[in-house]
Write a protein that holds these residues in place. Structure first.
Motif: not given
Length: 549
Positions: A361-364, A329-337
């Protein structure tokens, strides 16, 4: 040993009909349906000062063919203990308790039996059986081999802060929008210091004492998730820095004690565990979590588990070989760049998915809808939600993805910024936020993947004659295909055209454009040459599907 439901035979038929979809307890004839929950109660003969610390009760279940599985019982207030178990085989089961305090005649050497019958309900969660990794270890499937598409909604504070009637309204909505799982935090944490009734999860630090009232209330919320046909995905120990977060401030042995209690209480539900939430799991911190995971998870539990890391951190290397670690599980997060986009579509999710041993592999935690972007401070809209979701599903072999919406994850009841997250911006009340456009986009996303054999797809950047994402990561086109060459998918985040090198695809396959905002389709011809260019109808995001008619 007294069965907790021994009085059901005296309840009116009308009330029994109301319970027909409840998966939380066996029927009065000492039977329970497969994959649901058997529950029994025990009465201690001793009153312990801190039962979670002072005594441990193991229960060994023996299946009809002689296989044995052991789970822990849990303290449920006063002298009462309970054990919950999800049977995986049809027929007669027996069980026997073993208490660390052998002088406690109410907890030690207690025995019982029950019958496991075939599930008769309509929920696919139980019809197809508990979740496991597929033979390829690239995606999750049910016991009968049916692929499970992990489409989760982020409702971190929902069970803690919501009214049960509101919670059921929300779950009904998420079922209608074709979500398959619900992520939430299972303890007090930085965003909810108590539950809605003022109950703490536990007190203490060096020797935690759990509060059964907190969990008795929580039972109804977790039950409701499964009774709606959804998988419960709780974070056991939120771990970001701060003394409100048990995964951060509790010592290692108390992390284990608290997690063991929750696993004993909810391990018979249909759950996927997030052991830690939002923490840093490298170096000695990672070693700590390795040990905690090994202590609380074991093969008899039959449940999947992973870690929920902080933004743009990849824990595949640290945890891939842990015996309890089921998927990355991974977090690509809240960036906008540009940096955030490139990390997701050209970084570890795209480059490390093929490391061994194979794991899904899952973006959680991709960017939340209506949440401020971290760099440019622009609000993430439904397009940025779709973009992150489709990138996540196609740069690694698809297994699932998570959605999040401002107002939902913090369970707002008015327009407000989430507590302790002021910079993320205002969110609408949950009953408004549940209908954000991106939530509907998730329904269409699921419908698209249901229309194909998504589990056959693997990333195929070699399909593209040109990759605009090399210059501008926001325009990255994600492509995947089946190894047999009879299925291909490409996601264009800004429309335009895509040129495919089709040598690896079967000639004559039909091409169609999928509209991810409405679920509609447009014809795009068929595979005739290589390279071959396909153009969208506008400059919005589109999905190109190539497959047999």
């Amino acid at each position: 040993m007294k069965r907790i439901n021994s009085s059901l035979s005296a309840i009116t038929a009308g009330f029994l009909l109301m319970l027909c979809c409840d998966t939380s307890a066996p029927a009065a004839d000492n039977a329970v349906e497969q994959w649901t929950r058997f529950e029994d109660s025990l009465t201690s003969t001793k009153d312990y000062g801190n039962p979670v610390q002072d005594v441990k009760v193991k229960v060994e279940f023996t299946s009809p063919n002689g296989d044995k599985r052991t789970v822990l019982a849990f303290w449920d207030e006063g002298m009462r203990w309970r054990v919950r178990f999800s049977p995986d085989r049809l027929g007669g089961w027996t069980y026997k308790t073993s208490c660390s305090d052998k002088a406690n005649k109410g907890l030690h050497n207690q025995t019982g039996l029950f019958q496991c019958r075939k599930y008769q309900g309509d929920l696919s969660l139980f019809r197809h059986g508990e979740l496991r990794l597929s033979d390829s270890r690239r995606y999750i499937e049910h016991t009968d081999g049916t692929p499970f598409f992990f489409l989760s909604d982020t409702v971190w504070c929902g069970p803690l802060l919501s009214d049960i009637d509101d919670w059921n309204v929300f779950l009904k909505d998420r079922v209608a929008k074709e979500f398959t799982a619900i992520q939430f935090v299972m303890t007090q944490w930085r965003m909810a210091k108590t539950d809605a009734e003022g109950n703490l999860t536990f007190t203490g630090k060096e020797r935690v004492a759990v509060n059964p009232a907190f969990f008795q209330r929580l039972d109804r919320y977790v039950d409701a998730i499964n009774n709606s046909g959804l998988v419960a995905v709780p974070v056991l120990l939120w771990a970001i820095r701060g003394n409100d977060n048990p995964g951060y401030f509790l010592p290692e042995d108390q992390k284990i004690a608290l997690a063991e209690y929750m696993i004993a209480r909810y391990g018979a539900h249909q759950v996927i565990w997030f052991l830690g939430g939002d923490g840093k799991y490298s170096g000695e911190g990672g070693n700590t979590w390795h040990r905690v995971g090994r202590a609380v998870f074991h093969k008899d539990q039959h449940r999947l588990a992973t870690m929920h890391p902080g933004g743009k951190s990849w824990v595949g290397r640290e945890f891939r070989n842990e015996p309890w670690f089921s998927f990355v599980g991974y977090q690509s997060g809240h960036g906008d760049d540009e940096k955030t986009f490139r990390w997701l579509n050209q970084g570890p999710p795209a480059t490390e998915w093929n490391n061994k041993p194979n794991l899904p592999v899952i973006n959680i935690e991709p960017n939340y809808e209506a949440h401020n972007g971290y760099t440019h401070r622009k609000v993430h809209n439904d397009h940025s939600v779709r973009r992150a979701a489709y990138w996540s599903l196609l740069v690694s072999p698809p297994a699932g993805v998570t959605y999040g919406g401002q107002g939902i994850w913090g369970w707002h009841t008015k327009v407000q910024a989430p507590a302790d997250h002021i910079s993320t911006g205002l969110g609408s009340p949950w009953h408004v936020a549940k209908d954000l456009p991106g939530a509907f986009s998730m329904k269409y996303l699921h419908q698209f993947f249901k229309s194909i054999e998504w589990w056959e797809l693997v990333p195929a950047p070699e399909l593209l004659a040109q990759q605009p994402g090399r210059k501008d990561a926001s325009k990255f086109i994600a492509a995947a295909r089946s190894k047999a060459g009879d299925l291909a998918v490409a996601y264009l985040p800004e429309g335009g055209s895509v040129t495919l090198k089709t040598e690896s695809l079967r000639k004559g396959l039909a091409a169609r454009w999928y509209h991810p905002r409405t679920g509609g389709w447009l014809d795009a011809g068929k595979i005739e040459k290589s390279p071959q260019t396909f153009k969208t109808a506008d400059r919005n995001d589109w999905i190109l599907l190539v497959k047999e008619k």
